[in-house]
Design an enzyme around this catalytic site. Structure first.
Site, PDB file in Angstrom:
ATOM      1  N   ASP A   1       0.738  -1.175  -0.107  1.00  0.00           N
ATOM      2  CA  ASP A   1      -0.024  -0.028   0.236  1.00  0.00           C
ATOM      3  C   ASP A   1       0.970   1.413   0.008  1.00  0.00           C
ATOM      4  O   ASP A   1       1.739   1.508   0.712  1.00  0.00           O
ATOM      5  CB  ASP A   1      -0.898   0.061   1.406  1.00  0.00           C
ATOM      6  CG  ASP A   1      -1.662  -1.254   1.707  1.00  0.00           C
ATOM      7  OD1 ASP A   1      -1.502  -2.176   0.869  1.00  0.00           O
ATOM      8  OD2 ASP A   1      -2.092  -1.206   2.579  1.00  0.00           O
TER       9      ASP A   1
ATOM     10  N   GLU B   1     -10.262  -2.568   4.362  1.00  0.00           N
ATOM     11  CA  GLU B   1      -9.155  -2.069   4.715  1.00  0.00           C
ATOM     12  C   GLU B   1      -8.791  -0.442   4.043  1.00  0.00           C
ATOM     13  O   GLU B   1      -9.424  -0.023   3.176  1.00  0.00           O
ATOM     14  CB  GLU B   1      -8.093  -3.008   4.217  1.00  0.00           C
ATOM     15  CG  GLU B   1      -7.792  -4.259   4.699  1.00  0.00           C
ATOM     16  CD  GLU B   1      -6.648  -5.201   3.960  1.00  0.00           C
ATOM     17  OE1 GLU B   1      -6.265  -6.164   5.011  1.00  0.00           O
ATOM     18  OE2 GLU B   1      -6.535  -5.085   2.732  1.00  0.00           O
TER      19      GLU B   1
HETATM   20  C1  FRU Z   1      -3.812  -3.842   2.827  1.00  0.00           C
HETATM   21  C2  FRU Z   1      -3.021  -4.256   4.272  1.00  0.00           C
HETATM   22  C3  FRU Z   1      -3.353  -3.284   5.277  1.00  0.00           C
HETATM   23  C4  FRU Z   1      -2.321  -3.364   6.187  1.00  0.00           C
HETATM   24  C5  FRU Z   1      -1.063  -3.618   5.289  1.00  0.00           C
HETATM   25  C6  FRU Z   1       0.177  -4.392   5.868  1.00  0.00           C
HETATM   26  O1  FRU Z   1      -3.044  -4.179   1.788  1.00  0.00           O
HETATM   27  O2  FRU Z   1      -3.398  -5.694   4.616  1.00  0.00           O
HETATM   28  O3  FRU Z   1      -4.583  -3.358   5.892  1.00  0.00           O
HETATM   29  O4  FRU Z   1      -1.953  -2.210   7.073  1.00  0.00           O
HETATM   30  O5  FRU Z   1      -1.620  -4.180   4.034  1.00  0.00           O
HETATM   31  O6  FRU Z   1       1.155  -4.350   4.900  1.00  0.00           O
END
Ligand code: FRU
Length: 598
Positions: free
Chosen positions: A149, A318
């Site tokens: 992300d 998320e």
């Molecule tokens: C989304 C996610 C988020 C988390 C991150 C961990 O892709 O699962 O929810 O903070 O990646 O790398």
């Protein structure tokens, strides 16, 4: 016998590894445990990695204290690549490789005794990231290591700051940190040192950052305040601030600032809500979004939750975002709540849904209950969030251009994952509904120049082809408009000399991208697919702008009213477009093939 070999190895263990680049001093402490230090003052220890080795635990000890812990897939029987550990004076790496005396396959049972990483670990003053075939040329990607992300983005004094979920010690997920890059034009990115590494509170998961113009938090006027999830066995929210424009962060000593008993409790997105004069934090909690408010950025009160019975619930929610977007052709604006979901996307795995409505500083109310809208209809658009503090009220989003179904096994080697092009968002109305329009930022459209210009032709059943100039390599833009005329399925393909092909098909109400024969697809059963977007327009003429960059294809239809982002791994550059009508005739107008002038 195994024991004897091991003991012999142990006798010769000190200074086992010496190369022209520098010396690593290794002390073997017994099966599965060794200490590596640098003799001299080399800057890096180069760790040999094999993606499918089990994780070894490495504690960095300095002055008898653990200063960092990382998990590295130290090469068991082949070195896929090296990652640099940047040495501070006095650092010693205490390495624990998984060792199971009953398992003959464990690391110690390889011919070299302890996994071949021992032979290859090196100290060096330099580390040069390697280029590779599928590395994008005008999309952001880390120079090496794993990215997911985008995080913590803000604009300040002419610079766009981008952070991202980063594993500096391998090209698969792990050791979550905030990698960092900056840009003045959203196209050219400067790689900056890692901004935040995991700590005693947890790994650094996704989050956001704001410019604290009024010094609400007390870290100073215009301090950058970042919020992230500290991920340990449970997830909590933490903060950090920066007084050097996000180059270095000081973590808040009283972290975490927000806790919960919910298992999935993460990805804080903080925005300033002018109408209520409050900071709002959106959090993804299980399958809903929760809103918290604060006046000092440190103390947060729960306001409300949104999500029950709304949108898709095929997976966890998320990476929220809450933005106020102008409605095209009006003086109005609306609140839009982004909700990335994984799995449960329209084509499997991860995707970005959103809700249009109102936000009063406490509660989000959806305009049309029961309707699910997707920001992008490709398979590789996830964790989309926006920059804060961008001038001229621009709302600019960027997404991680992959999908959790296969992100860790895509056929790149030294790095994994790139971001989408940055996109400018607004709302448009169709059939009484508001939808996100997501167009490439003008910083990218401004640097296109035609190499093939304004071609115009009619297409019937017989295929018609247009060559893509070799000078463009595998990074270019194609823009065209299709007059659907009498065609029931206007179709064209991108083709290369190896027979790889991506098929684009426009019908009366949809646009599809078929990557089932696009090149390397066999690394995952979930990869080969056809994705398709609804077209929210009744116009006969549909414009398309297609960005191809080594391993991705982003289609912006109707100036961003529909978008499809998909990865592809062709064996060689696409060098031809082939047009054909499945039934009836269509016209192609304004076909240009554009160079991207970087
Ligand atoms: C989304 C996610 C988020 C988390 C991150 C961990 O892709 O699962 O929810 O903070 O990646 O790398």
């Amino acid at each position: 016998m195994k024991r004897i070999i091991f003991s012999l190895l142990a006798i010769f263990a000190v200074a086992l590894v010496a190369t022209a680049a520098g010396k690593c001093v290794m002390r073997l402490l017994g099966e599965g445990h060794s200490i590596v230090t640098v003799e001299g003052d080399n800057k890096y220890i180069l760790l040999p990695v094999q993606d499918n080795s089990p994780e070894s635990r490495i504690s960095v000890i300095n002055d008898n204290n653990i200063v960092y812990r990382m998990n590295v897939r130290l090469a068991k029987d082949k070195v896929d690549y090296f990652v640099p550990y940047s040495v501070n004076k006095g650092d010693a790496l205490h390495i624990h490789v998984p060792y199971d005396p009953n398992n003959t396959q464990s690391l110690h049972d390889t011919n070299s005794g302890d996994g071949i990483w021992m032979k290859h670990i090196t100290c060096s003053d330099s580390f040069t990231p390697q280029g590779e075939k599928y590395r994008p040329s005008y999309h952001f990607a880390p120079t090496y290591g794993w990215m997911n992300d985008p995080n913590g983005m803000f604009w300040k004094d002419g610079v766009y700051y981008l952070y991202y979920q980063y594993n500096p010690f391998g090209a698969v997920w792990g050791n979550m940190s905030w990698g960092h890059a900056t840009s003045t034009d959203l196209v050219h990115w400067k790689h900056e040192p890692v901004a935040m590494l995991g700590d005693g509170v947890g790994a650094i998961f996704s989050g956001s950052a704001v410019v604290d113009k009024e010094n609400c938090a007390g870290f100073g006027k215009d301090a950058i305040v970042a919020f992230y999830t500290s991920a340990d066995e449970r997830q909590t929210q933490s903060m950090a601030h920066s007084t050097d424009n996000g180059m270095s962060f000081v973590k808040y000593p009283a972290n975490p600032i927000l806790t919960s008993q919910a298992r999935d409790f993460r990805d804080p997105k903080v925005i300033w809500h002018a109408a209520s004069q409050k900071w709002i934090m959106c959090l993804a909690v299980g399958q809903e979004m929760q809103f918290f408010s604060s006046t000092n950025l440190k103390d947060w009160s729960y306001e409300s939750s949104f999500g029950a019975g709304e949108g898709c619930h095929g997976g966890v929610w998320e990476c929220p975002d809450l933005v106020n977007l102008p409605v095209e052709g009006t003086d109005e604006s609306k609140w839009v709540l982004f909700c990335n979901i994984n799995p449960g996307g329209p084509f499997g795995g991860s995707a970005t849904q959103y809700f249009v409505g109102d936000f009063d500083g406490s509660k989000f109310t959806i305009d049309t209950p029961g309707k699910t809208k997707w920001m992008d209809y490709g398979k590789d658009h996830y964790a989309a969030v926006t920059w804060s503090n961008v001038p001229d009220s621009r709302c600019i989003a960027i997404a991680w251009m992959s999908n959790w179904q296969y992100a860790g096994i895509v056929p790149t080697k030294y790095f994994r994952s790139a971001n989408s092009l940055p996109r400018e968002l607004s709302l448009y109305s169709f059939d009484g509904e508001l939808y996100i329009k997501s167009a490439p930022v003008k910083e990218i459209t401004d640097i296109l120049s035609p190499v093939v210009k304004n071609r115009r032709f009619s297409v019937s059943k017989a295929a018609k082809s247009v060559a893509i100039p070799a000078s463009l390599g595998s990074a270019f833009n194609i823009s065209l408009s299709i007059d659907r005329a009498s065609s029931e399925a206007a179709s064209f393909s991108l083709v290369n000399n190896d027979g790889d092909t991506v098929i684009f098909t426009l019908t009366a109400d949809s646009f599809a991208v078929d990557r089932t024969k696009s090149g390397k697809c066999d690394f995952s059963d979930e990869f080969a697919c056809v994705t398709s977007a609804p077209i929210n327009s009744t116009a006969k003429m549909v414009s398309l702008s297609i960005y191809v960059d080594n391993s991705s294809i982003e289609v912006f239809g109707d100036n961003g009213r529909f978008v499809l982002t998909n990865l592809v791994f062709p064996q060689s550059p696409f060098n031809k477009m082939v047009f054909a009508s499945q039934k009836g005739k269509f016209k192609v107008v304004n076909l240009s093939i554009n160079k991207i002038n970087l």
